[in-house]
Design a protein around this motif. Structure first.
Motif, mmCIF file in Angstrom:
data_model
loop_
_atom_site.group_PDB
_atom_site.id
_atom_site.type_symbol
_atom_site.label_atom_id
_atom_site.label_comp_id
_atom_site.label_asym_id
_atom_site.label_seq_id
_atom_site.Cartn_x
_atom_site.Cartn_y
_atom_site.Cartn_z
ATOM 1 N N LYS A 165 0.809 -1.055 0.072
ATOM 2 C CA LYS A 165 0.071 0.022 -0.009
ATOM 3 C C LYS A 165 0.850 1.413 -0.082
ATOM 4 O O LYS A 165 0.843 2.331 -0.950
ATOM 5 C CB LYS A 165 -0.884 -0.171 1.300
ATOM 6 C CG LYS A 165 -1.728 -1.166 1.179
ATOM 7 C CD LYS A 165 -2.710 -1.083 2.390
ATOM 8 C CE LYS A 165 -2.180 -1.479 3.688
ATOM 9 N NZ LYS A 165 -1.360 -2.910 3.928
ATOM 10 N N SER A 166 1.829 1.292 0.925
ATOM 11 C CA SER A 166 2.738 2.581 0.874
ATOM 12 C C SER A 166 3.531 2.672 -0.333
ATOM 13 O O SER A 166 3.690 3.810 -0.730
ATOM 14 C CB SER A 166 3.553 2.504 2.334
ATOM 15 O OG SER A 166 2.390 2.444 3.620
ATOM 16 N N THR A 167 3.836 1.713 -0.867
ATOM 17 C CA THR A 167 4.763 1.744 -2.008
ATOM 18 C C THR A 167 3.957 2.133 -3.259
ATOM 19 O O THR A 167 4.614 3.028 -3.812
ATOM 20 C CB THR A 167 5.139 0.294 -2.283
ATOM 21 O OG1 THR A 167 6.123 -0.556 -0.981
ATOM 22 C CG2 THR A 167 6.121 0.061 -3.427
ATOM 23 N N LEU A 178 6.739 7.650 2.197
ATOM 24 C CA LEU A 178 6.196 6.760 3.539
ATOM 25 C C LEU A 178 7.104 5.639 3.648
ATOM 26 O O LEU A 178 7.598 4.965 2.652
ATOM 27 C CB LEU A 178 4.702 6.229 2.560
ATOM 28 C CG LEU A 178 3.879 7.384 2.571
ATOM 29 C CD1 LEU A 178 2.399 6.817 2.047
ATOM 30 C CD2 LEU A 178 3.562 8.164 3.776
ATOM 31 N N ALA A 179 7.301 5.339 4.803
ATOM 32 C CA ALA A 179 7.953 4.298 5.148
ATOM 33 C C ALA A 179 7.431 2.958 4.574
ATOM 34 O O ALA A 179 6.356 2.665 4.681
ATOM 35 C CB ALA A 179 7.980 4.264 6.808
ATOM 36 N N THR A 180 8.317 2.113 4.033
ATOM 37 C CA THR A 180 7.861 0.771 3.687
ATOM 38 C C THR A 180 8.753 -0.153 4.499
ATOM 39 O O THR A 180 9.847 0.229 4.748
ATOM 40 C CB THR A 180 7.896 0.563 2.081
ATOM 41 O OG1 THR A 180 9.272 0.767 1.819
ATOM 42 C CG2 THR A 180 7.090 1.459 1.416
ATOM 43 N N HIS A 192 3.645 -3.296 12.169
ATOM 44 C CA HIS A 192 3.278 -2.498 11.083
ATOM 45 C C HIS A 192 4.126 -1.142 10.802
ATOM 46 O O HIS A 192 4.522 -0.569 11.487
ATOM 47 C CB HIS A 192 1.904 -2.211 11.041
ATOM 48 C CG HIS A 192 0.875 -3.396 11.475
ATOM 49 N ND1 HIS A 192 0.683 -3.989 10.322
ATOM 50 C CD2 HIS A 192 0.185 -3.521 12.246
ATOM 51 C CE1 HIS A 192 -0.201 -4.979 10.481
ATOM 52 N NE2 HIS A 192 -0.373 -4.856 12.031
ATOM 53 N N THR A 193 4.450 -1.052 9.326
ATOM 54 C CA THR A 193 5.137 -0.047 9.089
ATOM 55 C C THR A 193 4.024 1.623 9.072
ATOM 56 O O THR A 193 4.938 2.535 9.446
ATOM 57 C CB THR A 193 5.480 0.129 7.578
ATOM 58 O OG1 THR A 193 5.683 -1.361 7.392
ATOM 59 C CG2 THR A 193 6.718 0.798 7.581
ATOM 60 N N THR A 194 3.010 1.657 8.692
ATOM 61 C CA THR A 194 2.122 2.543 8.617
ATOM 62 C C THR A 194 1.341 2.899 9.889
ATOM 63 O O THR A 194 0.795 1.759 10.325
ATOM 64 C CB THR A 194 0.968 2.486 7.493
ATOM 65 O OG1 THR A 194 2.031 2.095 6.455
ATOM 66 C CG2 THR A 194 0.419 3.733 7.467
ATOM 67 N N ARG A 195 1.678 3.705 10.677
ATOM 68 C CA ARG A 195 0.862 3.894 11.888
ATOM 69 C C ARG A 195 -0.204 4.808 12.196
ATOM 70 O O ARG A 195 -1.198 4.481 12.683
ATOM 71 C CB ARG A 195 2.100 4.462 13.056
ATOM 72 C CG ARG A 195 2.742 3.126 13.507
ATOM 73 C CD ARG A 195 4.090 3.370 14.157
ATOM 74 N NE ARG A 195 5.242 2.404 14.031
ATOM 75 C CZ ARG A 195 5.517 1.236 14.491
ATOM 76 N NH1 ARG A 195 4.469 1.063 15.152
ATOM 77 N NH2 ARG A 195 6.230 0.463 14.291
ATOM 78 N N ALA A 208 -5.893 7.776 1.947
ATOM 79 C CA ALA A 208 -5.630 7.442 3.358
ATOM 80 C C ALA A 208 -4.669 6.070 3.273
ATOM 81 O O ALA A 208 -5.332 4.927 2.672
ATOM 82 C CB ALA A 208 -6.808 7.025 4.454
ATOM 83 N N ASP A 209 -3.574 6.066 3.767
ATOM 84 C CA ASP A 209 -2.821 4.689 3.739
ATOM 85 C C ASP A 209 -3.004 4.299 5.182
ATOM 86 O O ASP A 209 -3.379 4.942 6.218
ATOM 87 C CB ASP A 209 -1.390 5.035 3.649
ATOM 88 C CG ASP A 209 -0.339 3.954 3.571
ATOM 89 O OD1 ASP A 209 -0.930 2.881 3.510
ATOM 90 O OD2 ASP A 209 0.857 3.988 3.896
ATOM 91 N N THR A 210 -3.406 2.849 5.139
ATOM 92 C CA THR A 210 -3.902 2.315 6.438
ATOM 93 C C THR A 210 -2.805 1.128 6.869
ATOM 94 O O THR A 210 -2.408 0.496 5.975
ATOM 95 C CB THR A 210 -5.105 1.570 6.048
ATOM 96 O OG1 THR A 210 -5.881 2.721 5.511
ATOM 97 C CG2 THR A 210 -6.065 1.171 7.477
HETATM 98 MG MG LIG Z 1 2.232 0.743 4.710
#
Ligand SMILES: [Mg+2]
Ligand SMILES: Nc1nc2c(ncn2[C@@H]2O[C@H](COP(=O)(O)OP(=O)(O)OP(=O)(O)O)[C@@H](O)[C@H]2O)c(=O)[nH]1
Ligand SMILES: [Zn+2]
Length: 287
Positions: A165-167, A178-180, A192-195, A208-210
Motif C-alpha cells: 500500500k505505502s509503496t 512513506l516508510a515501507t 506495521h510500518t504505517t502507524r 488514506a494509507d492504512t
Molecule cells: Mg504501509
C-alpha cells in the motif's frame, strides 16, 4: 470557513480549504463530545486569537471505522499476488464491509512482477469479469489508470501488511517517502510500518494509507442483509422467490441459480456462505 480535516495527531488537527491551503486547528471540547471528528470530515472553523478552532462537524456521507475516515468515495483493496499470499476470502470479506459502509470497493493486485500462479490468475480473472474494478500493478510499472481513479476523490487503501500500500503511494507521488519495509519484517506478528491515519494529497486526490489489520468485524451485520453487500450478488438481490432469502438452502434462489449457471464464481459464493455461517453462529450464541 469550511475546510476538511486531513490529519489528526492527538489533539492537533490539520485542515485544508478548497484551494489546498493548510491550517493548524484545535477542536472545541463540546464538539468532540457530540461526534469524534475524523479525517475526511468537513468542518466549520473560526479564527480566534490567532488560532483556528473547529466549531462544528458537518454531516457525513459515510464513515469507515478502520481506518477512521469520513466521506470516503472509494476503498482500494490492495492484494499482492504473493508475499503475502493472494487471498480471495480476505478480498471478499473486505468488499462486503466496504460495500456495507456505503463505499465503492476496487481491487488493486500488486507485485505482478513476482509471477502469478495459474490458480491465482484464474481468481484474478473472476474479479476482472465481475462488477469490481480491478487494477494490476508491478514494481516499476504503475497502471496510469490508478492516478485517474484517485483524482478528485477521497480514497482509502486497505489490505494485509506488506501488500504494498505505502509503496503504491510512493510510486504515485515521488515526493513522498512513506516508510515501507522488507516483507520478512512486515509479515512478523504485530509489526506495521504505517502507524497513523492521515489523508495524503496524491494524484490530485486525498488518500488514506492504512496499516495492515488482524481482524475484521461483522458483528453489526445481520444474515438477512449480508447478501446485498456482495458486489457479485447485487444484480440478483430482490429476485429470489422469498423476500427474506439468505441464499443458503431456499428454493427459487436467484443467487444460487446464478452460481449454478456460472454467472457468479463458485468461490465467491463459498466465501459468502462462510461469513454467513459466522453470523449465524453468533446469533445462536447471543439469542
Ligand atoms: Mg504501509
Ligand atoms: N516485487 C515487488 N515488491 C513490492 C511491490 N510493491 C511493494 N513491494 C515490496 O513489499 C514490501 C512491503 O511493502 P509496503 O508498501 O511497506 O506494504 P504495506 O501494505 O504498506 O504494509 P503495512 O504498512 O505494514 O500495512 C516492501 O519491501 C516493498 O518494496 C511490487 O509491486 N513488486
Ligand atoms: Zn436467494
Amino acid at each position: 470557513m469550511i475546510a476538511r480535516i486531513i490529519r489528526i495527531v492527538s489533539k492537533e488537527y490539520t485542515l485544508m480549504d478548497e484551494s489546498g491551503q493548510r491550517y493548524d486547528a484545535i477542536v472545541m471540547g463540546k464538539v468532540r463530545l457530540q461526534m469524534t471528528p475524523a479525517a475526511g470530515d468537513l468542518v466549520e472553523a473560526e479564527c480566534a486569537d490567532g488560532r483556528w478552532v473547529i466549531q462544528k462537524v458537518l454531516p457525513r456521507r459515510n464513515r469507515l471505522i478502520r481506518p477512521f475516515v469520513a466521506n470516503v468515495d472509494q476503498a482500494l483493496i490492495v492484494m499482492s499476488v504473493k508475499d503475502p499470499d493472494f487471498s480471495p476470502p480476505l478480498i471478499d470479506r473486505l468488499s462486503m464491509l466496504i460495500t456495507e459502509a456505503g463505499i465503492e470497493p476496487l481491487l488493486c493486485v500488486t507485485k505482478c512482477d513476482l509471477g502469478i500462479s495459474e490458480e491465482t490468475e484464474q481468481r484474478i480473472r473472476e474479479y476482472e469479469n465481475g462488477p469490481m474494478r480491478v487494477i494490476r500493478t508491478a514494481k516499476g510499472s504503475l497502471d496510469p489508470s490508478l492516478a485517474h481513479i484517485l483524482r478528485g476523490k477521497i480514497s482509502v487503501l486497505t489490505g494485509q501488511s506488506g501488500a504494498g500500500k505505502s509503496t503504491l503511494l510512493n510510486q504515485l507521488e515521488p515526493s513522498f517517502h512513506l516508510a515501507t519495509q522488507e516483507i520478512s519484517k512486515a509479515l512478523g506478528r504485530g509489526r506495521h510500518t504505517t502507524r497513523h491515519n492521515e489523508l495524503h494529497e496524491v494524484a490530485g486526490g486525498l488518500v488514506a494509507d492504512t496499516p495492515g489489520f488482524s481482524s475484521l468485524d461483522f458483528s453489526h451485520i445481520t444474515k438477512y442483509e449480508l447478501g446485498q453487500y456482495v458486489p457479485d450478488f447485487v444484480r440478483y438481490i430482490g429476485k429470489c422467490r422469498f423476500n427474506d432469502c439468505i441464499h443458503q438452502n431456499e428454493p427459487g434462489c436467484a443467487v444460487k441459480e446464478a452460481v449454478a449457471e456460472g454467472r457468479i464464481p463458485e468461490v465467491r459464493y463459498e466465501d459468502y456462505l462462510s461469513v454467513l455461517q459466522m453470523i449465524q453462529d453468533r446469533k445462536e450464541k447471543y439469542i
